[in-house]
Design a protein around this motif. Structure first.
Motif, PDB file in Angstrom:
ATOM      1  N   GLY A 243       0.776  -1.222   0.000  1.00  0.00           N
ATOM      2  CA  GLY A 243       0.000   0.000   0.000  1.00  0.00           C
ATOM      3  C   GLY A 243       0.809   1.275   0.000  1.00  0.00           C
ATOM      4  O   GLY A 243       0.355   2.299   0.512  1.00  0.00           O
ATOM      5  N   SER A 244       2.002   1.252  -0.610  1.00  0.00           N
ATOM      6  CA  SER A 244       2.916   2.391  -0.501  1.00  0.00           C
ATOM      7  C   SER A 244       3.094   3.192  -1.783  1.00  0.00           C
ATOM      8  O   SER A 244       3.686   4.269  -1.740  1.00  0.00           O
ATOM      9  CB  SER A 244       4.305   1.896  -0.052  1.00  0.00           C
ATOM     10  OG  SER A 244       4.239   1.346   1.234  1.00  0.00           O
ATOM     11  N   TYR A 245       2.592   2.703  -2.921  1.00  0.00           N
ATOM     12  CA  TYR A 245       2.942   3.348  -4.186  1.00  0.00           C
ATOM     13  C   TYR A 245       1.701   3.675  -5.017  1.00  0.00           C
ATOM     14  O   TYR A 245       0.746   2.910  -5.075  1.00  0.00           O
ATOM     15  CB  TYR A 245       3.881   2.454  -5.000  1.00  0.00           C
ATOM     16  CG  TYR A 245       5.225   2.291  -4.349  1.00  0.00           C
ATOM     17  CD1 TYR A 245       6.219   3.251  -4.523  1.00  0.00           C
ATOM     18  CD2 TYR A 245       5.489   1.201  -3.527  1.00  0.00           C
ATOM     19  CE1 TYR A 245       7.450   3.108  -3.898  1.00  0.00           C
ATOM     20  CE2 TYR A 245       6.730   1.063  -2.899  1.00  0.00           C
ATOM     21  CZ  TYR A 245       7.697   2.021  -3.094  1.00  0.00           C
ATOM     22  OH  TYR A 245       8.913   1.894  -2.474  1.00  0.00           O
ATOM     23  N   ASP A 246       1.781   4.838  -5.677  1.00  0.00           N
ATOM     24  CA  ASP A 246       0.730   5.241  -6.614  1.00  0.00           C
ATOM     25  C   ASP A 246       0.929   4.604  -7.987  1.00  0.00           C
ATOM     26  O   ASP A 246      -0.007   4.536  -8.773  1.00  0.00           O
ATOM     27  CB  ASP A 246       0.735   6.767  -6.771  1.00  0.00           C
ATOM     28  CG  ASP A 246       0.498   7.476  -5.451  1.00  0.00           C
ATOM     29  OD1 ASP A 246      -0.592   7.303  -4.890  1.00  0.00           O
ATOM     30  OD2 ASP A 246       1.420   8.169  -4.980  1.00  0.00           O
ATOM     31  N   LEU A 247       2.149   4.168  -8.257  1.00  0.00           N
ATOM     32  CA  LEU A 247       2.471   3.541  -9.539  1.00  0.00           C
ATOM     33  C   LEU A 247       3.518   2.469  -9.306  1.00  0.00           C
ATOM     34  O   LEU A 247       4.515   2.708  -8.617  1.00  0.00           O
ATOM     35  CB  LEU A 247       3.015   4.589 -10.520  1.00  0.00           C
ATOM     36  CG  LEU A 247       3.579   4.070 -11.844  1.00  0.00           C
ATOM     37  CD1 LEU A 247       2.468   3.490 -12.715  1.00  0.00           C
ATOM     38  CD2 LEU A 247       4.319   5.190 -12.586  1.00  0.00           C
ATOM     39  N   VAL A 248       3.301   1.300  -9.888  1.00  0.00           N
ATOM     40  CA  VAL A 248       4.316   0.244  -9.919  1.00  0.00           C
ATOM     41  C   VAL A 248       4.512  -0.155 -11.372  1.00  0.00           C
ATOM     42  O   VAL A 248       3.544  -0.380 -12.105  1.00  0.00           O
ATOM     43  CB  VAL A 248       3.924  -0.978  -9.071  1.00  0.00           C
ATOM     44  CG1 VAL A 248       5.006  -2.059  -9.169  1.00  0.00           C
ATOM     45  CG2 VAL A 248       3.707  -0.584  -7.607  1.00  0.00           C
ATOM     46  N   LEU A 249       5.774  -0.225 -11.770  1.00  0.00           N
ATOM     47  CA  LEU A 249       6.133  -0.521 -13.153  1.00  0.00           C
ATOM     48  C   LEU A 249       6.990  -1.784 -13.214  1.00  0.00           C
ATOM     49  O   LEU A 249       7.950  -1.930 -12.455  1.00  0.00           O
ATOM     50  CB  LEU A 249       6.913   0.662 -13.742  1.00  0.00           C
ATOM     51  CG  LEU A 249       7.585   0.453 -15.096  1.00  0.00           C
ATOM     52  CD1 LEU A 249       6.553   0.164 -16.166  1.00  0.00           C
ATOM     53  CD2 LEU A 249       8.427   1.677 -15.451  1.00  0.00           C
ATOM     54  N   ILE A 250       6.621  -2.676 -14.129  1.00  0.00           N
ATOM     55  CA  ILE A 250       7.430  -3.854 -14.444  1.00  0.00           C
ATOM     56  C   ILE A 250       7.625  -3.851 -15.948  1.00  0.00           C
ATOM     57  O   ILE A 250       6.682  -4.068 -16.708  1.00  0.00           O
ATOM     58  CB  ILE A 250       6.749  -5.160 -13.991  1.00  0.00           C
ATOM     59  CG1 ILE A 250       6.447  -5.138 -12.492  1.00  0.00           C
ATOM     60  CG2 ILE A 250       7.616  -6.368 -14.346  1.00  0.00           C
ATOM     61  CD1 ILE A 250       5.604  -6.316 -12.026  1.00  0.00           C
ATOM     62  N   SER A 251       8.842  -3.586 -16.391  1.00  0.00           N
ATOM     63  CA  SER A 251       9.112  -3.410 -17.812  1.00  0.00           C
ATOM     64  C   SER A 251      10.184  -4.390 -18.285  1.00  0.00           C
ATOM     65  O   SER A 251      11.330  -4.323 -17.836  1.00  0.00           O
ATOM     66  CB  SER A 251       9.556  -1.958 -18.069  1.00  0.00           C
ATOM     67  OG  SER A 251       9.862  -1.751 -19.418  1.00  0.00           O
ATOM     68  N   TYR A 252       9.786  -5.300 -19.160  1.00  0.00           N
ATOM     69  CA  TYR A 252      10.699  -6.281 -19.768  1.00  0.00           C
ATOM     70  C   TYR A 252      11.423  -7.132 -18.719  1.00  0.00           C
ATOM     71  O   TYR A 252      12.630  -7.342 -18.794  1.00  0.00           O
ATOM     72  CB  TYR A 252      11.667  -5.600 -20.736  1.00  0.00           C
ATOM     73  CG  TYR A 252      10.916  -4.938 -21.875  1.00  0.00           C
ATOM     74  CD1 TYR A 252      10.464  -5.700 -22.950  1.00  0.00           C
ATOM     75  CD2 TYR A 252      10.615  -3.589 -21.828  1.00  0.00           C
ATOM     76  CE1 TYR A 252       9.723  -5.115 -23.962  1.00  0.00           C
ATOM     77  CE2 TYR A 252       9.878  -2.985 -22.844  1.00  0.00           C
ATOM     78  CZ  TYR A 252       9.439  -3.755 -23.904  1.00  0.00           C
ATOM     79  OH  TYR A 252       8.690  -3.174 -24.903  1.00  0.00           O
ATOM     80  N   LEU A 253      10.649  -7.609 -17.762  1.00  0.00           N
ATOM     81  CA  LEU A 253      11.136  -8.599 -16.803  1.00  0.00           C
ATOM     82  C   LEU A 253      10.622  -9.955 -17.266  1.00  0.00           C
ATOM     83  O   LEU A 253       9.406 -10.185 -17.319  1.00  0.00           O
ATOM     84  CB  LEU A 253      10.617  -8.273 -15.402  1.00  0.00           C
ATOM     85  CG  LEU A 253      10.942  -9.308 -14.317  1.00  0.00           C
ATOM     86  CD1 LEU A 253      12.445  -9.403 -14.075  1.00  0.00           C
ATOM     87  CD2 LEU A 253      10.203  -8.961 -13.020  1.00  0.00           C
ATOM     88  N   HIS A 254      11.542 -10.853 -17.595  1.00  0.00           N
ATOM     89  CA  HIS A 254      11.151 -12.152 -18.141  1.00  0.00           C
ATOM     90  C   HIS A 254      11.640 -13.261 -17.231  1.00  0.00           C
ATOM     91  O   HIS A 254      12.852 -13.465 -17.089  1.00  0.00           O
ATOM     92  CB  HIS A 254      11.686 -12.307 -19.567  1.00  0.00           C
ATOM     93  CG  HIS A 254      11.076 -11.306 -20.497  1.00  0.00           C
ATOM     94  ND1 HIS A 254      11.707 -10.137 -20.834  1.00  0.00           N
ATOM     95  CD2 HIS A 254       9.869 -11.276 -21.105  1.00  0.00           C
ATOM     96  CE1 HIS A 254      10.918  -9.439 -21.633  1.00  0.00           C
ATOM     97  NE2 HIS A 254       9.804 -10.098 -21.810  1.00  0.00           N
ATOM     98  N   LEU A 255      10.680 -13.952 -16.627  1.00  0.00           N
ATOM     99  CA  LEU A 255      10.956 -14.972 -15.627  1.00  0.00           C
ATOM    100  C   LEU A 255      10.062 -16.186 -15.866  1.00  0.00           C
ATOM    101  O   LEU A 255       8.996 -16.060 -16.478  1.00  0.00           O
ATOM    102  CB  LEU A 255      10.660 -14.429 -14.218  1.00  0.00           C
ATOM    103  CG  LEU A 255      11.479 -13.238 -13.725  1.00  0.00           C
ATOM    104  CD1 LEU A 255      10.843 -12.668 -12.461  1.00  0.00           C
ATOM    105  CD2 LEU A 255      12.915 -13.662 -13.463  1.00  0.00           C
ATOM    106  N   PRO A 256      10.464 -17.347 -15.355  1.00  0.00           N
ATOM    107  CA  PRO A 256       9.543 -18.478 -15.358  1.00  0.00           C
ATOM    108  C   PRO A 256       8.252 -18.123 -14.617  1.00  0.00           C
ATOM    109  O   PRO A 256       8.238 -17.233 -13.761  1.00  0.00           O
ATOM    110  CB  PRO A 256      10.331 -19.570 -14.633  1.00  0.00           C
ATOM    111  CG  PRO A 256      11.764 -19.186 -14.825  1.00  0.00           C
ATOM    112  CD  PRO A 256      11.791 -17.703 -14.815  1.00  0.00           C
ATOM    113  N   ALA A 257       7.197 -18.826 -14.935  1.00  0.00           N
ATOM    114  CA  ALA A 257       5.855 -18.463 -14.478  1.00  0.00           C
ATOM    115  C   ALA A 257       5.757 -18.302 -12.961  1.00  0.00           C
ATOM    116  O   ALA A 257       5.156 -17.339 -12.459  1.00  0.00           O
ATOM    117  CB  ALA A 257       4.848 -19.501 -14.963  1.00  0.00           C
ATOM    118  N   GLU A 258       6.333 -19.212 -12.207  1.00  0.00           N
ATOM    119  CA  GLU A 258       6.211 -19.149 -10.749  1.00  0.00           C
ATOM    120  C   GLU A 258       6.900 -17.910 -10.186  1.00  0.00           C
ATOM    121  O   GLU A 258       6.366 -17.228  -9.307  1.00  0.00           O
ATOM    122  CB  GLU A 258       6.803 -20.412 -10.110  1.00  0.00           C
ATOM    123  CG  GLU A 258       6.638 -20.456  -8.599  1.00  0.00           C
ATOM    124  CD  GLU A 258       7.172 -21.744  -7.996  1.00  0.00           C
ATOM    125  OE1 GLU A 258       7.356 -21.776  -6.764  1.00  0.00           O
ATOM    126  OE2 GLU A 258       7.398 -22.720  -8.752  1.00  0.00           O
TER     127      GLU A 258
END
Length: 202
Positions: A98-113
């Motif tokens: 509950g701390s951020y007005d915006l969270v960005l995840i850009s081009y992070l490629h990981l296995p599904a889990e």
């Protein structure tokens, strides 16, 4: 690829590994929002974090490569924009809920889990009314686009991302085309997953 491999990749060139410009889909999603606190997960050299900070956001940028973080810190100092830089593995990193007005995840490629864990942390980090933006190479890019990882197990789909965002309101979820310049002055399209979601106020 682990953090030492990324360190080697970033250290192998004096130039930026990625563009200095923010991602076009990030600009589209964020451009109309009122600046507040932002968290950029897997920020790399900070192209999106620096753009956000330059537009009035209070940004925390997290990446597991110390070389990338140091490069981002130097760029921020040169541009005169304040960014808080943290070296941490985003799979294990736990932002305060509950701390951020915006969270960005850009081009992070990981296995599904592993991706599911990051999406869950990102979802929980949002304040009511906050926005989550996820952009990455789409699985359809393997046959219909250009560039990006060639391992289908780490590529995104809008459906897979949305499945990890329980409780959020989905504003956009699609496979979008992104023109990539070619050496002859033309361009070819890459295919990206783009998901924008918000945490309901009540």
């Amino acid at each position: 690829m682990d953090s030492s491999a990324w360190d080697a990749r970033y250290a192998s060139t004096p130039d930026l590994v990625w563009s200095a410009e923010p991602n076009r889909f990030v600009v589209e999603a964020v451009g109309g929002l009122t600046p507040g606190s932002a968290l950029d997960l897997a920020a790399g050299e900070g192209r999106n974090a620096l753009w956000l900070a330059g537009n009035g956001w209070q940004v925390t940028a997290v990446d597991f490569s110390p070389v990338a973080v140091e490069r981002g810190r130097e760029l921020a100092a040169r541009r005169g924009v304040p960014v808080e830089w943290l070296v941490a593995d985003v799979i294990a990193y736990q932002p305060l809920p509950g701390s951020y007005d915006l969270v960005l995840i850009s081009y992070l490629h990981l296995p599904a889990e592993a991706l599911a864990r990051v999406l869950d942390s990102a979802r929980q980090a949002l304040r009511p009314g906050g926005t989550l933006v996820v952009v990455g190479h789409d699985r359809a890019n393997l046959t219909g686009g250009t560039g990006g990882p060639q391992d289908p197990t780490v590529l995104l789909t809008p459906e897979a991302v949305v499945d990890g965002l329980a409780g959020l309101r989905i504003q956009r979820a699609e496979t979008a085309r992104r023109p990539v310049p070619t050496g002859d002055g033309g361009s070819v399209d890459a295919l990206d997953t783009v998901v924008v979601a918000t945490r309901p106020v009540a």
